[in-house]
Each structure stands twice: as structure tokens, then as C-alpha cells.
Motif scaffolding. Structure first.
Motif, PDB file in Angstrom:
ATOM      1  N   THR A 292       0.896  -5.362  -6.104  1.00 37.04           N
ATOM      2  CA  THR A 292       1.321  -4.291  -6.049  1.00 37.04           C
ATOM      3  C   THR A 292       0.401  -4.154  -4.480  1.00 37.04           C
ATOM      4  O   THR A 292      -0.386  -3.176  -3.445  1.00 37.04           O
ATOM      5  CB  THR A 292       0.648  -3.245  -7.199  1.00 37.04           C
ATOM      6  N   ASP A 293      -1.093  -5.346  -4.174  1.00 37.27           N
ATOM      7  CA  ASP A 293      -1.694  -5.481  -2.801  1.00 37.27           C
ATOM      8  C   ASP A 293      -1.218  -5.755  -1.624  1.00 37.27           C
ATOM      9  O   ASP A 293      -1.756  -5.481  -0.845  1.00 37.27           O
ATOM     10  CB  ASP A 293      -2.707  -6.206  -3.546  1.00 37.27           C
ATOM     11  N   HIS A 294       0.038  -6.177  -2.567  1.00 40.46           N
ATOM     12  CA  HIS A 294       0.744  -6.820  -1.127  1.00 40.46           C
ATOM     13  C   HIS A 294       1.882  -5.604  -0.773  1.00 40.46           C
ATOM     14  O   HIS A 294       3.105  -5.866  -0.004  1.00 40.46           O
ATOM     15  CB  HIS A 294       0.941  -8.253  -1.184  1.00 40.46           C
ATOM     16  N   LEU A 295       1.885  -4.988  -1.285  1.00 41.25           N
ATOM     17  CA  LEU A 295       3.341  -4.629  -1.227  1.00 41.25           C
ATOM     18  C   LEU A 295       3.666  -4.097   0.746  1.00 41.25           C
ATOM     19  O   LEU A 295       2.977  -3.079   0.964  1.00 41.25           O
ATOM     20  CB  LEU A 295       3.145  -2.808  -1.732  1.00 41.25           C
ATOM     21  N   GLY A 296       4.941  -4.200   0.829  1.00 41.56           N
ATOM     22  CA  GLY A 296       4.931  -4.004   2.331  1.00 41.56           C
ATOM     23  C   GLY A 296       3.525  -4.470   3.547  1.00 41.56           C
ATOM     24  O   GLY A 296       3.878  -4.440   4.347  1.00 41.56           O
ATOM     25  N   ASP A 297       3.340  -5.945   3.435  1.00 45.59           N
ATOM     26  CA  ASP A 297       2.088  -6.842   3.871  1.00 45.59           C
ATOM     27  C   ASP A 297       2.980  -7.460   4.748  1.00 45.59           C
ATOM     28  O   ASP A 297       3.780  -8.411   4.078  1.00 45.59           O
ATOM     29  CB  ASP A 297       1.616  -7.248   2.681  1.00 45.59           C
ATOM     30  N   PRO A 298       3.602  -7.414   5.970  1.00 45.97           N
ATOM     31  CA  PRO A 298       3.919  -7.818   6.755  1.00 45.97           C
ATOM     32  C   PRO A 298       3.692  -9.402   7.081  1.00 45.97           C
ATOM     33  O   PRO A 298       4.204 -10.424   7.043  1.00 45.97           O
ATOM     34  CB  PRO A 298       4.308  -6.988   8.318  1.00 45.97           C
ATOM     35  N   ASP A 299       2.136  -9.704   6.760  1.00 45.84           N
ATOM     36  CA  ASP A 299       1.810 -11.047   6.637  1.00 45.84           C
ATOM     37  C   ASP A 299       2.767 -12.464   5.768  1.00 45.84           C
ATOM     38  O   ASP A 299       2.201 -13.140   6.018  1.00 45.84           O
ATOM     39  CB  ASP A 299       0.443 -11.138   6.943  1.00 45.84           C
TER      40      ASP A 299
END
Length: 210
Positions: free
Chosen positions: A193-200
């Protein structure tokens, strides 16, 4: 963001739904049997019925979502296709519905050749024998994702347990952790949930442990 969680009745999926609601996202909880969804602490998600073995059932609930999280699981140790069927159905629905990110869960036991010697021996003698069929299908899932053109992330998890999230989890991108150990489901759900949609994290294998 609009978040869809496939497999929302599972122990990890339930945590992802609750954390995404707490973060203010619009959440759709998707399950084969929505009546089994629990009461969530931080709000009430939209709900939808779908089954990854029926690919067309995912098209409507995933249409217009920004991120799709799949927390699929398999009971028992028999041969299964839930993960590879899920990957085929999910990639098609994500591409059709326009989501920019698909997050799925894999296994840290898939890449034993790069583990330290002692851990490699234990994995081959114990873990691989117990979960060989599940690992085979998880490997097929990763192959389906790698051949796709969508932004995916596979979170490779070690043995899961219940408990609070780790304050400082170990994370490694595209290579196994030196000592995978275990992880709480809350640690996995929090990282997702902290990296939803994180392009990295797009098109990467993320190894995670407490």
C-alpha cells in the motif's frame, strides 16, 4: 487513487483493503464470494464478485482502476493453475481497463540458486518438496507477466505469519535477500500500500522480509 484488490477475503488481501481505505483511496474488494468479506476498520469498500478462472468476470470490476493488487492463494500442495490463470486474466483486464500498475505476490523460494549455501540446502530439501507444484505455477505466473506490456510488480515473500508490521523490513530489488527468514502479512500489506503506482517498482521482483 482507485484501487482494486483481487483476493480480498484472504489474510493479506484483507489487510491491503483496510490500509488502502485508511490512506484515503477508493477501494474495490473483489472475491469469489463477497459475502465472506469481513467488516473493515477504516471504511467500507465497493465489492465485486469475480474469479480468475473466469477471465471475463474481471473486466467490469477492473475497468477504470488506477492500481490492481492481486493477493491470490492456493490451499493444499496439489498442482494448481490459480496463479498463472490469474496472471493471464489480470493482464488482459488491466490492459482493457486502463490500470497503470498490477501488484502480485510471489515466492522467495523461486530463486534458490542465488541463496547462501545453508539456506539453499534447506529450501531444496524442505520448501521445494512441500510447495513444488505451487512454485511451478508461480514461475508460470512470472513468465506471463514478463511477456506482457503492462506495469507489474511481483512481491516475492518468504514464509508468512501473523503479527504487526516490521518497522524496518528488508527489501531487495531483483535479487534474493541474504537471509529471507519470515515476514508478517502486515509487513507485506504495508509495503504494497505504500508503493501503489510507484514507477520505480514497475516490472521488478521485490524481495521482502521482516
Amino acid at each position: 487513487m482507485k484501487i482494486a484488490v483481487v483476493g480480498a477475503t484472504g489474510r493479506t488481501g484483507r489487510l491491503v483493503v483496510d490500509l488502502a481505505l485508511a490512506a484515503g483511496h477508493t477501494v474495490t474488494a473483489i472475491a469469489r464470494t463477497p459475502a465472506r468479506l469481513p467488516r473493515f476498520t477504516h471504511g467500507t469498500p465497493h465489492t465485486a464478485q469475480a474469479d480468475v478462472h473466469r477471465p471475463g468476470s474481471l473486466l467490469e470490476p477492473l475497468n477504470g482502476q488506477d492500481v490492481v493488487v492481486a493477493t491470490l492463494g492456493s490451499t493444499g500442495r496439489q498442482a494448481t493453475t490459480v496463479f498463472s490463470d490469474g496472471a493471464l486474466a489480470l493482464t488482459a483486464a488491466v490492459r482493457s481497463g486502463g490500470a497503470r500498475h498490477l501488484v502480485t505476490m510471489g515466492s522467495a523460494g523461486l530463486e534458490t540458486g542465488r541463496l547462501p549455501f545453508a539456506q539453499r540446502v534447506v529450501t531444496k530439501l524442505v520448501v521445494d518438496r512441500l510447495y513444488r507444484e505451487i512454485h511451478r505455477d508461480l514461475a508460470r505466473m512470472e513468465s506471463v507477466l514478463a511477456a506482457s506490456d503492462i506495469g507489474w510488480t511481483v512481491v516475492r515473500v518468504p514464509m508468512l505469519k501473523d503479527g504487526p508490521p516490521s518497522a524496518n523490513p528488508s527489501v531487495s530489488y531483483d535479487r534474493p535477500l541474504p537471509r529471507a527468514g519470515t515476514a508478517t502479512r502486515a509487513t507485506i500489506a504495508r509495503w504494497i500500500t505504500d508503493h501503489l503506482g510507484d514507477p520505480d517498482t514497475y516490472r521488478r521482483l521485490v524481495h521482502l522480509a521482516d
